[in-house]
Structures are given as C-alpha cells and as structure tokens.
Design a protein around this motif. Structure first.
Motif, PDB file in Angstrom:
ATOM      1  N   VAL A  85       0.914  -1.752  -0.002  1.00  0.00           N
ATOM      2  CA  VAL A  85       0.150   0.140   0.355  1.00  0.00           C
ATOM      3  C   VAL A  85       0.605   1.331   0.271  1.00  0.00           C
ATOM      4  O   VAL A  85       2.093   1.257   0.740  1.00  0.00           O
ATOM      5  CB  VAL A  85      -0.960   0.506   0.883  1.00  0.00           C
ATOM      6  CG1 VAL A  85      -1.463   1.492   1.249  1.00  0.00           C
ATOM      7  CG2 VAL A  85      -1.789  -1.046   1.545  1.00  0.00           C
ATOM      8  N   ALA A  86       0.694   2.175  -0.918  1.00  0.00           N
ATOM      9  CA  ALA A  86       1.469   3.237  -1.163  1.00  0.00           C
ATOM     10  C   ALA A  86       0.361   4.477  -0.342  1.00  0.00           C
ATOM     11  O   ALA A  86       0.155   4.939  -1.053  1.00  0.00           O
ATOM     12  CB  ALA A  86       1.734   3.290  -2.492  1.00  0.00           C
ATOM     13  N   VAL A  87       1.404   5.162   0.600  1.00  0.00           N
ATOM     14  CA  VAL A  87       1.037   6.299   1.337  1.00  0.00           C
ATOM     15  C   VAL A  87       1.602   7.582   1.166  1.00  0.00           C
ATOM     16  O   VAL A  87       2.783   7.167   0.960  1.00  0.00           O
ATOM     17  CB  VAL A  87       0.705   6.112   2.654  1.00  0.00           C
ATOM     18  CG1 VAL A  87      -0.596   4.658   2.730  1.00  0.00           C
ATOM     19  CG2 VAL A  87       1.381   5.336   3.363  1.00  0.00           C
ATOM     20  N   LYS A  88       1.048   9.001   1.440  1.00  0.00           N
ATOM     21  CA  LYS A  88       2.407   9.133   1.759  1.00  0.00           C
ATOM     22  C   LYS A  88       3.248   9.397   3.108  1.00  0.00           C
ATOM     23  O   LYS A  88       3.138   8.396   3.993  1.00  0.00           O
ATOM     24  CB  LYS A  88       1.776  10.857   2.249  1.00  0.00           C
ATOM     25  CG  LYS A  88       0.289  11.708   1.233  1.00  0.00           C
ATOM     26  CD  LYS A  88       1.910  12.054  -0.109  1.00  0.00           C
ATOM     27  CE  LYS A  88       1.019  13.123  -0.711  1.00  0.00           C
ATOM     28  NZ  LYS A  88       2.381  13.479  -1.849  1.00  0.00           N
ATOM     29  N   ARG A  89       4.049   9.995   2.975  1.00  0.00           N
ATOM     30  CA  ARG A  89       5.768   9.834   3.881  1.00  0.00           C
ATOM     31  C   ARG A  89       4.888  10.167   5.353  1.00  0.00           C
ATOM     32  O   ARG A  89       4.185  11.028   5.531  1.00  0.00           O
ATOM     33  CB  ARG A  89       6.766  10.970   3.701  1.00  0.00           C
ATOM     34  CG  ARG A  89       8.119  10.910   4.669  1.00  0.00           C
ATOM     35  CD  ARG A  89       8.789   9.493   4.849  1.00  0.00           C
ATOM     36  NE  ARG A  89       9.131   9.227   2.842  1.00  0.00           N
ATOM     37  CZ  ARG A  89       9.665   8.319   2.579  1.00  0.00           C
ATOM     38  NH1 ARG A  89      10.192   6.723   3.738  1.00  0.00           N
ATOM     39  NH2 ARG A  89      10.334   7.888   1.911  1.00  0.00           N
ATOM     40  N   ASN A  90       5.477   9.178   5.887  1.00  0.00           N
ATOM     41  CA  ASN A  90       4.761   9.383   7.897  1.00  0.00           C
ATOM     42  C   ASN A  90       3.528   8.713   8.279  1.00  0.00           C
ATOM     43  O   ASN A  90       3.012   8.926   9.043  1.00  0.00           O
ATOM     44  CB  ASN A  90       5.078  10.952   8.444  1.00  0.00           C
ATOM     45  CG  ASN A  90       6.837  11.014   8.657  1.00  0.00           C
ATOM     46  OD1 ASN A  90       7.415  10.438   8.493  1.00  0.00           O
ATOM     47  ND2 ASN A  90       6.876  12.285   8.238  1.00  0.00           N
ATOM     48  N   ASN A  91       2.800   8.323   6.703  1.00  0.00           N
ATOM     49  CA  ASN A  91       1.514   7.500   6.426  1.00  0.00           C
ATOM     50  C   ASN A  91       1.229   8.872   7.956  1.00  0.00           C
ATOM     51  O   ASN A  91       0.411   7.895   8.439  1.00  0.00           O
ATOM     52  CB  ASN A  91       1.612   6.334   7.275  1.00  0.00           C
ATOM     53  CG  ASN A  91       0.627   5.745   7.152  1.00  0.00           C
ATOM     54  OD1 ASN A  91      -0.915   5.668   6.575  1.00  0.00           O
ATOM     55  ND2 ASN A  91       0.377   4.593   8.150  1.00  0.00           N
ATOM     56  N   PRO A  92       0.285   9.541   7.118  1.00  0.00           N
ATOM     57  CA  PRO A  92      -0.535  11.022   8.159  1.00  0.00           C
ATOM     58  C   PRO A  92      -2.354  10.137   8.372  1.00  0.00           C
ATOM     59  O   PRO A  92      -2.672  10.476   9.474  1.00  0.00           O
ATOM     60  CB  PRO A  92      -0.210  11.905   7.081  1.00  0.00           C
ATOM     61  CG  PRO A  92      -0.282  11.271   5.944  1.00  0.00           C
ATOM     62  CD  PRO A  92       0.599  10.377   6.121  1.00  0.00           C
ATOM     63  N   LEU A  93      -2.130   9.746   7.325  1.00  0.00           N
ATOM     64  CA  LEU A  93      -3.631   9.398   8.173  1.00  0.00           C
ATOM     65  C   LEU A  93      -3.698   7.574   8.442  1.00  0.00           C
ATOM     66  O   LEU A  93      -4.768   7.293   8.228  1.00  0.00           O
ATOM     67  CB  LEU A  93      -4.718   9.130   6.506  1.00  0.00           C
ATOM     68  CG  LEU A  93      -4.805  10.069   5.409  1.00  0.00           C
ATOM     69  CD1 LEU A  93      -5.822   9.924   4.680  1.00  0.00           C
ATOM     70  CD2 LEU A  93      -5.527  11.021   6.722  1.00  0.00           C
ATOM     71  N   ALA A  94      -3.206   7.426   8.775  1.00  0.00           N
ATOM     72  CA  ALA A  94      -2.863   5.807   9.973  1.00  0.00           C
ATOM     73  C   ALA A  94      -2.829   4.503   8.837  1.00  0.00           C
ATOM     74  O   ALA A  94      -4.453   4.210   9.753  1.00  0.00           O
ATOM     75  CB  ALA A  94      -3.730   6.517  10.647  1.00  0.00           C
ATOM     76  N   ILE A  95      -2.511   4.609   7.838  1.00  0.00           N
ATOM     77  CA  ILE A  95      -3.753   3.605   6.984  1.00  0.00           C
ATOM     78  C   ILE A  95      -2.577   2.131   7.100  1.00  0.00           C
ATOM     79  O   ILE A  95      -1.805   2.105   6.041  1.00  0.00           O
ATOM     80  CB  ILE A  95      -3.736   3.651   5.538  1.00  0.00           C
ATOM     81  CG1 ILE A  95      -4.554   4.849   5.522  1.00  0.00           C
ATOM     82  CG2 ILE A  95      -4.305   2.668   4.751  1.00  0.00           C
ATOM     83  CD1 ILE A  95      -4.637   6.118   3.614  1.00  0.00           C
ATOM     84  N   ASN A  96      -2.643   1.430   8.039  1.00  0.00           N
ATOM     85  CA  ASN A  96      -2.047   0.491   8.182  1.00  0.00           C
ATOM     86  C   ASN A  96      -3.169  -1.133   8.300  1.00  0.00           C
ATOM     87  O   ASN A  96      -2.266  -2.695   8.245  1.00  0.00           O
ATOM     88  CB  ASN A  96      -1.885   0.302   9.674  1.00  0.00           C
ATOM     89  CG  ASN A  96      -1.243   1.896  10.344  1.00  0.00           C
ATOM     90  OD1 ASN A  96       0.168   1.834   9.622  1.00  0.00           O
ATOM     91  ND2 ASN A  96      -1.314   2.443  10.815  1.00  0.00           N
ATOM     92  N   THR A  97      -3.844  -1.204   7.857  1.00  0.00           N
ATOM     93  CA  THR A  97      -5.143  -2.472   7.866  1.00  0.00           C
ATOM     94  C   THR A  97      -5.804  -2.307   6.593  1.00  0.00           C
ATOM     95  O   THR A  97      -5.911  -1.118   5.668  1.00  0.00           O
ATOM     96  CB  THR A  97      -6.038  -3.061   8.705  1.00  0.00           C
ATOM     97  OG1 THR A  97      -6.670  -1.830   8.911  1.00  0.00           O
ATOM     98  CG2 THR A  97      -5.109  -2.504   9.843  1.00  0.00           C
ATOM     99  N   ILE A  98      -5.735  -3.451   6.198  1.00  0.00           N
ATOM    100  CA  ILE A  98      -6.573  -3.553   4.873  1.00  0.00           C
ATOM    101  C   ILE A  98      -8.368  -2.556   4.950  1.00  0.00           C
ATOM    102  O   ILE A  98      -8.790  -2.311   3.693  1.00  0.00           O
ATOM    103  CB  ILE A  98      -7.210  -4.765   3.610  1.00  0.00           C
ATOM    104  CG1 ILE A  98      -7.269  -4.850   2.401  1.00  0.00           C
ATOM    105  CG2 ILE A  98      -7.876  -5.793   5.207  1.00  0.00           C
ATOM    106  CD1 ILE A  98      -7.275  -6.199   2.115  1.00  0.00           C
ATOM    107  N   ALA A  99      -8.835  -3.077   6.211  1.00  0.00           N
ATOM    108  CA  ALA A  99     -10.125  -1.882   6.197  1.00  0.00           C
ATOM    109  C   ALA A  99      -9.682  -0.622   6.342  1.00  0.00           C
ATOM    110  O   ALA A  99     -10.825   0.334   5.793  1.00  0.00           O
ATOM    111  CB  ALA A  99     -10.107  -2.479   7.460  1.00  0.00           C
TER     112      ALA A  99
END
Length: 498
Positions: A117-131
C-alpha cells in the motif's frame, strides 16, 4: 461511467501502441547486424530499465528501443503485430499466456516485486490495515486488473479471500498502469493505492505499508524472447545482460527489486558439459542449434560415465552432467544434488544380420563357440548394468569366459561387430539404432535391471546455471524428444528443471 471511460482510454492506448509497433517494424532492416533491439516493457520497470539500457548501449553500442505500457496491452500488441524482440511484463502470468500462444521462445528470470500500500511519507492518515483503505476519509486508487499486472495479481489474491469486491467498490478510480496509481498519491489526488514496492523507489515523498492480506500478491519478473524475432542472438545477448548478477540484476537491486541468483556475465558464455557417449546421437544436433541461437559455446565431453566420474573426482567440474545411468550420477551427488531423470535406454543383444548364430536369449551367450563383447564395468554405465543383468540371470560365471572385449563405449562394440571381430555384443538399443542395416537387435525380456535411466543435472557451483537450464529446456523440446525416440530412447522427463 468513469470505469467505462477508463476502459475506452485503455483501448485507445492499446491501438496506439500497436500502430507504433507496426511503424517500428517497417522502419527496421533485419539484414543490418547492428540494428536496434525492440523491447516491450511493463511501465513498473521503466526506471530500472532506462538505467540498464544506458549501461548496455555504452558497453556494446547496440541501441535498445523500449515501448513501455501495461502488461496486457503489450501482450496484445505482440500478438497482433508479431513484431519486436523481447517482452518484459510485470508478472510471469503474461509470459505464460504468451507461451501458450507460442509467442515466446525463451524465458530468463530476473527479480520479484511485492504488492504493498502506497501512502504519503509518515503515513498521515494511519493506513495500517486493509479495512483502513475503505474508510470514508481515505481516497483509494487501484490499478485496472484488465491492463496492469499489479491489478490482476491483487484481484486474484483478494478474490480468493473474499475481499476484492469491497475494496474495488471503495476505489475512486482505476488506473491503466501502476505508475499512474503511484502518481495519484504523489500529487495528492489519492491517499492510498496498491502498487509494487519497487515502483516507489523513485518517489521520495511516498512510503509503503505491507499487509498480511497482500503477502501472496507477489510477482515474478522475467524477460521473454519473442519467438518471431529475426535476431535471436542479439535478443538473447541483451536478455543475458539484464539477468546477469553482475550487470542487470545489480541495477534491479539498486532500484528496490528483490533479486537472487543470476548467471555471471560473459559476452560469449562458455558452458561445459559431460555426457555419456551413448547420448551423443540424441543431443548433438540440439546442442549445435542451441549454440547458434544463443551465440554461446558449449564444450562437451562424451565418454563412458565411469571415465567421466573419475575425471570429476579428480577435479574437473563441468556446468552440467548428462549421465548414462543414475548410478553414475549418484557417485557425484555432491556436485550435482538435483538430478532430473530424462530418458531410458535398454540393453539388447546385438547380432549379425539374419542372426546366423541363432542367439535368442542371454543364456545363449554361454555357448562355447561365441565371441562376446560387453561394456567395461568400471568405465561405463552400460558395463555396470550388463554385469548386474548377468548376475540377475544367473549366467555371470558362465558367460565371462566368452567375453573377448570389454569396451568403455557401445559405439566401439558396434564397430567391432561391423568388422566381424565379435559374434554378439551387449549394447544399448540406441547403439544398435545406427547400425540397423548390418546388424539386428534382440531385446532382453522381463529384466528391469537391463534398463538404464539417464539423469541430467546442473552443477551447484556453475556460474552459468541459467544458461545450462535453457540448454536443458531445448533438450526437452518436442523436436529433441523425437530425436531421442528415433535413437531408441524412451522419454521420461516432464521438461522442468531447476
């Protein structure tokens, strides 16, 4: 409507790619030894392939033209135009489809990519699961499974786990290529996307998240040589360069791909092979054709397997060994740990045409009026199997006084039969095949020990293991199998190795 529009755009892109391919084919002369190569390459490999192209052109001066695009679109272009020299999709499944359509001749493994899963640096939206990707505050973009390899691979994996429909329903768009998907996150048009990990190597502002649900969604990258290429030597030269551990694979590792193995680079590789003498008629033409197509040299040594084993134990280590029987492969198991049974050959009683001595069975070899020739037990598999057969038949002590010749190869026994120096000889059926006009072969019935199995193996320490593997694939081709059958062998292998 958005999905329909995307598919229409993808179709238009496919037509444009096909048209451009046809134009390239018209503009190139197949008679020019320095003409450029044409590579169809998945967009996910653009950055690394540009680096490799620059290296190759600088080192050898031959130009490499590259058409980038979605894997499915590239495959369709190759199928329609039959143009180009090489095909590098983002997943091996496209090469399998191409091979089924007889569009690809050789396949060279390169590297692996993992769906993440590609996200912005530091993962600002805390996308850590498939849900998390289906949350209302997350804009998700996916690659189109109909055009992009990562989309196809992810769809196949998540469909099995029952997660694909929900995830696809949450996506705000489907993009044609994986690069477009990553670009959406980079410019802020999306918050998350499923891409290959290696694609993000050139995006400083992005990072990836690995999810357990996506772990099976990995793609093997391999380079296929298009079957209709008019310059196979040049195409294979570049393919070997890309897949060499000290050339192309170094670049792949630098760009974040997962690599392992690979041959050591050589402009004109030299492969060494030991083979039992009785295999020579079955493989010699195939090896010569392989040398011509690949632009390589195969140094082969044919001899009795006992002699070959002694040479290997004395320190001569070939890249590949094609033994006359498993017994002689087992004796060098430390050098060749993964042999593959390829064919079988049976012992026969060779007699003069018309069988003037009326020899019908092994028991007849004990008659006092016969001059018998056999293989040497210590020097060749044929001799070792012959002695086992004599023992199993209970005639060993009686027949050995009649043995006037013990030879390291069956060919020598055939020659002595042709000159009249022997009345009968115990040889392989393949030895008898070439002398059918002058000699007859009598089969030995109901003795499993009289059948030899011929295994092939590549040395664990070989610097050209992939090249040796491709030679084996040629030996397993349909035309080669027909040659084996014509020479008296029975085919056993299923064509896979390594």
């Amino acid at each position: 409507m958005n999905r329909v529009l995307l598919l229409m755009v993808g179709s238009a892109a496919s037509l444009a790619l096909i048209f451009s391919t046809l134009m390239v084919g018209e503009q190139t002369s197949s008679n020019d030894p320095q003409r450029s190569l044409m590579l169809f390459c998945a967009a996910s490999n653009r950055a690394v392939m540009e680096a490799i192209r620059a290296d190759y052109e600088a080192e050898f001066g031959r130009k490499v033209e590259i058409q980038y695009g979605p894997s499915q679109t590239l495959l369709s272009s190759i199928e329609v135009t039959r143009a180009g020299d090489l095909f590098l999709p983002a997943d091996d499944s496209y090469l399998e489809m191409a091979s089924e359509k007889q569009l690809i001749a050789e396949v060279l493994p390169i590297a692996r990519m993992q769906a993440v899963v590609a996200v912005k640096r530091n993962n600002p939206l805390a996308i850590n699961t498939i849900a998390d990707m289906s949350r209302d505050d997350v804009r998700l973009v996916l690659a189109n499974p109909e055009t992009a390899a990562v989309g196809k691979v992810v769809r196949d994996v998540l469909t099995k786990s029952g997660r694909w429909d929900a995830l696809a329903g949450s996506a705000i768009a489907l993009r044609t290529t994986v690069n477009e998907v990553a670009n959406d996150v980079a410019i802020g048009a999306a918050d998350a996307a499923i891409v290959y990990d290696a694609v993000l190597h050139t995006y400083d502002d992005l990072q990836y998240v690995e999810l357990p649900e996506l772990e099976p969604a990995a793609s093997q990258i391999s380079l296929g040589v298009i079957a209709s290429t008019t310059q196979p030597q040049a195409a294979l030269h570049f393919a070997r360069y890309v897949s060499a551990r000290d050339r192309g694979l170094k670049r792949y590792a630098e760009f974040g791909f997962r690599t392992e193995g690979g041959d050591q680079w050589s402009d004109v590789p030299e492969l060494s092979m030991f083979a039992g003498s009785m295999l020579r008629p079955a493989i010699e033409e195939t090896i010569a054709a392989f040398e011509q197509r690949e632009g390589v040299k195969v140094h082969r040594v044919y001899n009795g397997c006992g002699v070959l084993v002694a040479q290997m134990k004395a320190g001569q280590h070939p890249d590949a060994y094609f033994a006359c029987d498993t017994e002689f492969m087992d004796q060098v198991h430390d050098l060749f740990p993964q042999p593959v049974p390829v064919s079988q050959n049976e012992l026969v009683l060779l007699v003069q045409k018309g069988n003037p001595k009326k020899i019908k069975s092994l028991r007849d070899l004990t008659r006092k009026d016969l001059r018998v020739g056999i293989g040497h037990e210590k020097q060749c598999a044929m001799g070792w199997i012959t002695q086992n057969t004599f023992r199993e038949s209970g005639i060993q002590k009686e027949v050995m006084p009649n043995v006037t010749v013990q030879s390291p190869t069956g060919d020598m026994l055939v020659n002595q039969m042709l000159t009249g120096s022997l009345d009968t000889a115990v040889v392989y059926l393949s030895n008898a095949a070439g002398a059918a006009d002058s000699l007859d072969a009598i089969r030995i019935q109901d003795l499993p020990c009289s059948v030899a199995t011929q295994p092939w193996a590549v040395a664990e320490e070989s610097k050209h293991a992939e090249l040796a593997s491709r030679l084996f694939q040629r030996i397993c081709s349909q035309s080669s199998q027909q040659t084996f059958a014509a020479e008296g062998f029975q085919w056993q292998a299923n064509g896979s190795e390594r």
